[in-house]
Write a protein that holds these residues in place. Sequence first.
Motif, PDB file in Angstrom:
ATOM      1  N   LYS A 114       0.845  -1.175   0.000  1.00  0.00           N
ATOM      2  CA  LYS A 114       0.000   0.000   0.000  1.00  0.00           C
ATOM      3  C   LYS A 114       0.894   1.242   0.000  1.00  0.00           C
ATOM      4  O   LYS A 114       1.851   1.332   0.779  1.00  0.00           O
ATOM      5  N   GLN A 115       0.570   2.193  -0.862  1.00  0.00           N
ATOM      6  CA  GLN A 115       1.352   3.418  -0.966  1.00  0.00           C
ATOM      7  C   GLN A 115       0.481   4.626  -0.629  1.00  0.00           C
ATOM      8  O   GLN A 115      -0.575   4.837  -1.213  1.00  0.00           O
ATOM      9  N   ALA A 116       0.940   5.417   0.336  1.00  0.00           N
ATOM     10  CA  ALA A 116       0.207   6.618   0.737  1.00  0.00           C
ATOM     11  C   ALA A 116       0.310   7.695  -0.340  1.00  0.00           C
ATOM     12  O   ALA A 116       1.348   7.852  -0.997  1.00  0.00           O
ATOM     13  N   HIS A 117      -0.772   8.424  -0.519  1.00  0.00           N
ATOM     14  CA  HIS A 117      -0.818   9.574  -1.416  1.00  0.00           C
ATOM     15  C   HIS A 117      -1.463  10.740  -0.677  1.00  0.00           C
ATOM     16  O   HIS A 117      -2.402  10.555   0.093  1.00  0.00           O
ATOM     17  N   LYS A 118      -0.956  11.941  -0.907  1.00  0.00           N
ATOM     18  CA  LYS A 118      -1.700  13.128  -0.484  1.00  0.00           C
ATOM     19  C   LYS A 118      -2.554  13.563  -1.671  1.00  0.00           C
ATOM     20  O   LYS A 118      -2.130  13.520  -2.820  1.00  0.00           O
ATOM     21  N   VAL A 119      -3.792  13.941  -1.357  1.00  0.00           N
ATOM     22  CA  VAL A 119      -4.750  14.272  -2.407  1.00  0.00           C
ATOM     23  C   VAL A 119      -5.169  15.723  -2.233  1.00  0.00           C
ATOM     24  O   VAL A 119      -5.644  16.127  -1.160  1.00  0.00           O
ATOM     25  N   GLU A 120      -4.977  16.510  -3.277  1.00  0.00           N
ATOM     26  CA  GLU A 120      -5.234  17.943  -3.238  1.00  0.00           C
ATOM     27  C   GLU A 120      -6.069  18.362  -4.441  1.00  0.00           C
ATOM     28  O   GLU A 120      -6.112  17.663  -5.455  1.00  0.00           O
ATOM     29  N   ARG A 121      -6.696  19.514  -4.334  1.00  0.00           N
ATOM     30  CA  ARG A 121      -7.338  20.107  -5.506  1.00  0.00           C
ATOM     31  C   ARG A 121      -6.282  20.453  -6.540  1.00  0.00           C
ATOM     32  O   ARG A 121      -5.187  20.907  -6.199  1.00  0.00           O
ATOM     33  N   GLY A 122      -6.629  20.277  -7.796  1.00  0.00           N
ATOM     34  CA  GLY A 122      -5.675  20.573  -8.855  1.00  0.00           C
ATOM     35  C   GLY A 122      -5.300  22.033  -8.946  1.00  0.00           C
ATOM     36  O   GLY A 122      -4.206  22.374  -9.411  1.00  0.00           O
ATOM     37  N   ASP A 123      -6.189  22.939  -8.465  1.00  0.00           N
ATOM     38  CA  ASP A 123      -5.896  24.366  -8.514  1.00  0.00           C
ATOM     39  C   ASP A 123      -5.162  24.861  -7.279  1.00  0.00           C
ATOM     40  O   ASP A 123      -4.891  26.058  -7.148  1.00  0.00           O
ATOM     41  N   GLY A 124      -4.858  23.950  -6.346  1.00  0.00           N
ATOM     42  CA  GLY A 124      -4.095  24.322  -5.155  1.00  0.00           C
ATOM     43  C   GLY A 124      -4.910  24.957  -4.050  1.00  0.00           C
ATOM     44  O   GLY A 124      -4.358  25.268  -2.976  1.00  0.00           O
ATOM     45  N   LYS A 125      -6.210  25.157  -4.240  1.00  0.00           N
ATOM     46  CA  LYS A 125      -7.041  25.770  -3.202  1.00  0.00           C
ATOM     47  C   LYS A 125      -7.393  24.736  -2.128  1.00  0.00           C
ATOM     48  O   LYS A 125      -7.358  23.535  -2.385  1.00  0.00           O
TER      49      LYS A 125
END
Length: 220
Positions: A114-125
């Motif tokens: 299992k690999q952790a990912h941080k998930v963000e809005r593509g526009d950085g908001k």
Amino acid sequence: MCGRKYASEELTWAEYREMLNIIQPTSNLQPNYNIAPTHVMPVCIWESGRAALKPMQWGLIPTWAKDAKRSYAMTNARSETLEEKPSFKNLLKSCRCAVLVSGFYEWRRDGKHKQAHKVERGDGKPMILAGLWADNPVLESTTYTVITTDATPAFAPIHNRLPAILEPEQVHSWLTDQWSEAGAMLKPYAGAIDAIPVSNDVGNVRNNYPELLRPMVAMD
């Protein structure tokens, strides 16, 4: 599924006031790089005719519960079954909330790895997550849950569920509209989101520092 979130030092009270249209507070918040169930954070609700922030514990404890054990199973609520579940259906009319975070963590499974990912809005908001909240007078608790939807096709390789993400202009309606209108907002997020591999150290709740957000460097 949304099991961990984060609010970095870049998420300021000014953004809370602007994005959630609130008039308080006046001082900045402390960052939390590994928000886990049972952590307390400010959550936006509709109170006395205006949007306001209230500190709440993540992991909803129903109003009728006599102990807190159930909260561990109620960090998330599936949008498709909200009207069927006793823990949620009585909250739909007037106990909706909005949770402002920088993003959330998700783990992509590849076989046993299992690999952790941080998930963000593509526009950085910052992200605004739709949720429900409850007061439990017996346990003297105020808690919330994050609502999830089906994943978008782009996110599905990471996980089959995605938090319900609101746009700033939807927050007032989400908090105040009739459920028939508010519930229609709970759709897979149409905007761009980025899932970036980060250290699996985020899996240990005791780890809470800015380096958790550092993207992993691909090895040749």
